[in-house]
Design a protein around this motif. Structure first.
Motif, short mmCIF file in Angstrom:
data_model
loop_
_atom_site.label_atom_id
_atom_site.label_comp_id
_atom_site.label_asym_id
_atom_site.label_seq_id
_atom_site.Cartn_x
_atom_site.Cartn_y
_atom_site.Cartn_z
N VAL A 17 0.72 -1.16 0.07
CA VAL A 17 -0.07 0.07 -0.13
C VAL A 17 0.96 1.30 0.20
N ASN A 18 2.07 1.25 0.81
CA ASN A 18 2.73 2.60 0.80
C ASN A 18 3.32 2.77 -0.43
N VAL A 19 4.07 1.78 -1.03
CA VAL A 19 4.86 1.97 -2.31
C VAL A 19 3.63 2.35 -3.39
N LYS A 20 2.52 1.64 -3.52
CA LYS A 20 1.41 2.30 -4.27
C LYS A 20 1.08 3.80 -4.01
N LYS A 21 1.04 4.06 -2.86
CA LYS A 21 0.91 5.52 -2.52
C LYS A 21 2.09 6.37 -3.16
N GLU A 22 3.22 5.88 -2.92
CA GLU A 22 4.19 6.55 -3.44
C GLU A 22 4.45 6.77 -4.95
N ILE A 23 3.81 5.59 -5.62
CA ILE A 23 3.99 5.49 -7.14
C ILE A 23 2.85 6.60 -7.66
N ASP A 24 1.75 6.42 -7.03
CA ASP A 24 0.62 7.61 -7.37
C ASP A 24 1.10 9.06 -7.37
N GLY A 25 1.61 9.22 -6.05
CA GLY A 25 2.21 10.61 -5.90
C GLY A 25 3.21 10.97 -6.92
N ASP A 59 10.75 9.38 -13.70
CA ASP A 59 12.12 8.85 -13.12
C ASP A 59 11.82 7.49 -12.30
N ASP A 60 11.53 6.43 -12.91
CA ASP A 60 11.13 5.33 -12.42
C ASP A 60 12.21 4.55 -11.93
N THR A 61 13.49 4.78 -11.71
CA THR A 61 14.59 3.72 -11.47
C THR A 61 14.27 3.27 -9.87
N ALA A 62 14.25 4.55 -8.99
CA ALA A 62 13.91 4.22 -7.79
C ALA A 62 12.91 3.45 -7.47
N LEU A 63 11.84 3.62 -8.06
CA LEU A 63 10.16 2.99 -8.14
C LEU A 63 10.24 1.53 -8.46
N LYS A 64 11.35 1.39 -9.31
CA LYS A 64 11.44 0.04 -9.91
C LYS A 64 12.17 -0.97 -8.86
N GLN A 65 13.27 -0.13 -8.19
CA GLN A 65 13.91 -0.91 -7.33
C GLN A 65 13.07 -1.30 -6.00
N LYS A 66 12.30 -0.48 -5.44
CA LYS A 66 11.43 -0.63 -4.54
C LYS A 66 10.43 -1.90 -4.81
N VAL A 67 9.74 -1.88 -5.86
CA VAL A 67 8.81 -2.82 -6.52
C VAL A 67 9.71 -4.27 -6.63
N GLU A 68 10.78 -4.18 -6.86
CA GLU A 68 11.70 -5.48 -7.10
C GLU A 68 12.02 -5.90 -5.52
N ASN A 69 12.18 -5.36 -4.71
CA ASN A 69 12.43 -5.69 -3.25
C ASN A 69 11.20 -6.40 -2.87
#
Length: 738
Positions: free
Chosen positions: A644-652, A699-709
């Protein structure tokens, strides 16, 4: 014009008449040679004393030598086709060139016309006349009585004309004796010459144009001209211009623009003439061309509404910098009678329509459509036409003094801003309850996509989290949704014109017996009706509210069905699990709780738990169920929170990109197109463009890393993950996979 008539004298065989006509009894042929060589050559003719030219015709006659004779009589016609005077004064300094206009003084004074609401005034006038007559006959002094009656009359007149209703002002604007455009022009100008023709073959008398001077300055005057009596109204077509009239006005506007003459227009028309011939000649095109041209004219324009201004016929000469209206004039898009006939199916509702249309000068001034109201004398403009004209002149000169100080760019910008400021819109303001009640039900009850999705999520959550098979709140919401769908379906049948067929089928079904043939026929009719209903419902943009609610109801029904299947299957599985395994699982839960508090781990209990898990798997396999995976409850909860937290971050991050890239306009356009047709090529194109722009700016590099984790953590939290379902220590079901 000089005309020549040819008559034949009684010179041969034939029959003569007293009026000089002659009827030939033999065939007579006058050929080309005769007309060319004999008739139009003056020398062979002999002029007689009576003004006739005669010549004996050779080669015509009978055997007795009698010949025919043709006599040409010269008739003197009018000297001029157009009413030009015999002696034109070339050094004229002032006045009006009346010989260029058909507008002449009336031979008789117009008869007074009393409007229906003026009858109380007529009664007072009769009393005053009666008292005056008695004073003359008896010689008595009735001065006090007459003065009191006159004061009473003036007070009644003032009270009446200061509290007029819109329909009464409309009646005054249509008064037969109301001053016309040419009346006002002749009253306010020192010099005036009327100009004619559209240079396309016609001069429309309903539209008058010309050049006049006020205070030594020249102006181009354009106005719609009504008649002062029946004959003039027929000649002027009741001030309803044809396309020729609007093109004539356009020609004069361009002439004024070329020579730098300010333009003054007078509006007084019920509307453009709407006959078949006018439509064939391009009435709409002529009006539209005037509208477009007026916004580009580089000279000041002032418009005065002197009577009634109807729809586009008035607007075609009323796109000015300043718009003034006489106190009792009106301006409307449709006449109150026409509006009442459309809305209330009766012209008797015209007073109500006049009030709702806001047609009066006061309403237009309040809404900043009119820039000023020109006063009229008590009783209307026809009570004192000269005084009214002088008030018009004062308003025009003051406005022109203000406008002539502007340069060309300021003038055009001023005209544009005047019309851009008319009307308005509001956003984010709640609708008044009374207005909302009076809205169409389909518009008021239609939900947007966001509302549908929100309600659906709430219902889904209530259904999945319910601890009992039947939750009263959820049941109530579902029942309300079904009622809404029933109402929308009924309205859809009515709008599709299928209500009568539906009622007929209901009646047949109520009377149907057990006859199988009859039932088969009814089934065919029902299937045909439903097929027609679904076909109409499937059209793009049709019955969107019903489609949304049906989709919502279908989703809720599927959730309830899955919930019931899951509960049933869970009960069956719990019955098959031995009590020893259940006890071991409970002990394991207790050990996990103690472990979280810091207690040491019991190795024997872990071994028993592993053994119990294997036994549970065997039980499930014996029930023909496939094991998807096993995960710890606490780990699943923590993982869900992280997701849920990662999804909120992606939406923001996406919202930030949308703001930076300015994509809100395209997103709103996409929403509007999806309401019309969600499968159109334009929707797909807009979706692709928005996705591409977001992908480019993100810039989705950081977001991709979080999703992969998260994926790695999810993979390690369960022994085997085949589907994206988190399985608790207790087994739950979905679609037969466990």
């Amino acid at each position: 014009m000089t005309t020549i008539s040819l008559v034949a004298g009684n010179c041969g065989r034939g029959r003569g008449y007293e009026d000089g006509r002659f009827e030939f009894r033999s065939n007579l042929y006058l050929g080309k040679d005769f007309l060319a060589s004999d008739l139009f050559n003056n020398n062979p003719f002999r002029r007689k004393a009576n003004g006739c030219l005669s010549k004996a015709l050779k080669g015509f006659g009978n055997g007795n030598g009698r010949r025919f004779r043709v006599i040409a009589r010269v008739k003197k016609g009018k000297k001029h086709d157009y009413p030009w005077p015999d002696n034109i004064d070339l050094d004229i300094k002032d006045g009006h060139l009346t010989y260029l206009s058909h507008f002449k003084p009336l031979a008789e004074k117009p008869k007074p016309v009393t409007l229906p609401f003026e009858k109380p005034l007529v009664d007072l006038e009769k009393k005053i006349i009666e008292v005056c007559r008695m004073a003359d006959e008896t010689g008595l002094d009735f001065t006090d009585q007459i003065g009191a009656l006159e004061n009473k009359y003036q007070q009644a007149l003032k009270d009446l004309y200061t509290h007029l209703t819109p329909i009464q002002r409309l009646a005054i604007a249509r008064h037969p004796n109301r001053p016309t455009a040419l009346d006002h022009i002749l009253n306010i100008t020192e010099k005036w010459v009327e100009l004619h023709g559209d240079r396309a073959g016609y001069d429309d008398p309903a539209m008058v144009t010309g050049i006049g001077t006020m205070d030594g300055k020249s102006y181009m005057f354009i106005g719609q001209q009504k008649g002062r009596n029946t004959k003039e109204n027929i000649f002027r077509n009741f001030a309803m211009p044809t396309p020729h009239g609007y093109r004539k006005a356009l020609r004069m506007m361009k002439y004024a623009d070329h020579h730098g003459l300010p333009i003054v227009t007078f509006v007084d028309t019920p509307g453009a003439y709407a006959d078949l011939k006018s439509e064939e000649l391009g009435q709409g095109e002529a009006i539209a061309n005037n509208l477009r041209t007026m916004f580009g004219l580089k000279v000041p324009i002032v418009t005065v509404v002197i009577g009634e201004g109807g729809s586009g016929g008035a607007l075609a000469i009323a796109c000015p910098n300043k718009l003034f209206m006489l106190e009792n004039s009106v301006l409307y898009v449709a006449s109150p009678e026409a509006c009442a006939a459309i809305l209330w199916k009766s012209s008797q509702a015209a007073p109500k329509a006049a009030e709702k249309l806001r047609i009066t000068a006061q309403e237009h001034y309040k809404r900043k459509i009119a820039d000023g109201i020109i006063p009229e004398p008590l009783g209307g403009a026809h009570a004192d036409p000269v005084w009214t004209s002088q008030q018009i002149r004062l308003a025009i000169t003051q406005a022109m003094d203000e406008l002539t100080k502007m340069d060309m760019e300021e003038l055009l910008h001023h005209r544009m801003l005047k019309f851009r400021s008319i009307g308005g819109f509001q956003e984010g303001k709640p609708v008044e309850p009374e207005r909302k009640r009076n809205m169409k039900p389909s518009d008021a009850s239609r939900l947007n996509a966001a509302d549908i999705e929100s309600d659906l999520e709430k219902l889904k959550k209530n259904i999945l989290e319910a601890k009992v098979p039947s939750d009263p709140i959820t049941d109530q919401a579902i029942e309300k949704l079904k009622q809404d769908v029933d109402i929308e379906v009924t309205r859809a049948f009515i709008s599709m014109g299928l209500q009568e067929k539906l009622e007929s089928l209901k009646l047949e079904l109520s009377r149907a017996s057990d006859n199988q043939t009859l039932n088969r026929n009814l089934k065919v009719k029902v299937d045909k009706l439903m097929q027609e209903f679904k076909q109409n419902l499937s059209r793009p943009g049709a019955h969107l509210g019903l489609k949304q609610k049906l989709e919502k109801l279908s989703m809720v029904s599927r959730l309830i069905e899955q919930k019931e299947k899951g509960e049933k299957l869970k009960a069956e599985i719990n019955q098959k699990i031995p009590s020893e395994i259940k006890e071991k699982l409970e002990q394991l839960e207790t050990a996990q709780a103690n472990l979280s508090k810091g207690d040491p781990l019991d190795e024997d209990l872990v071994a028993e738990a592993v053994k119990a898990k294997k036994e549970l798997i065997e039980v499930l396999k014996s029930a023909n169920l496939e094991i998807v995976g096993v995960a710890k409850r606490k780990a699943a909860a923590e993982l869900q929170e992280k997701i849920v937290n990662v999804k909120k971050e992606i939406d923001g991050e996406i919202e930030r990109v949308i703001d930076v890239a300015g994509l809100h306009g395209k997103i709103e356009e996409l929403k509007a197109e999806m309401v019309i047709d969600s499968s159109s090529p334009k929707v797909e194109k807009l979706q692709a463009e928005i996705k591409e722009e977001i992908r480019t700016a993100l810039d989705d590099t950081a977001l991709k890393q979080k999703v992969e984790n998260l994926r790695r953590e999810f993979a390690t939290s369960s022994e085997e993950v085949i589907d994206e379902k988190v399985i608790d220590d207790k087994v739950i079901a979905e679609n037969g996979r466990w």
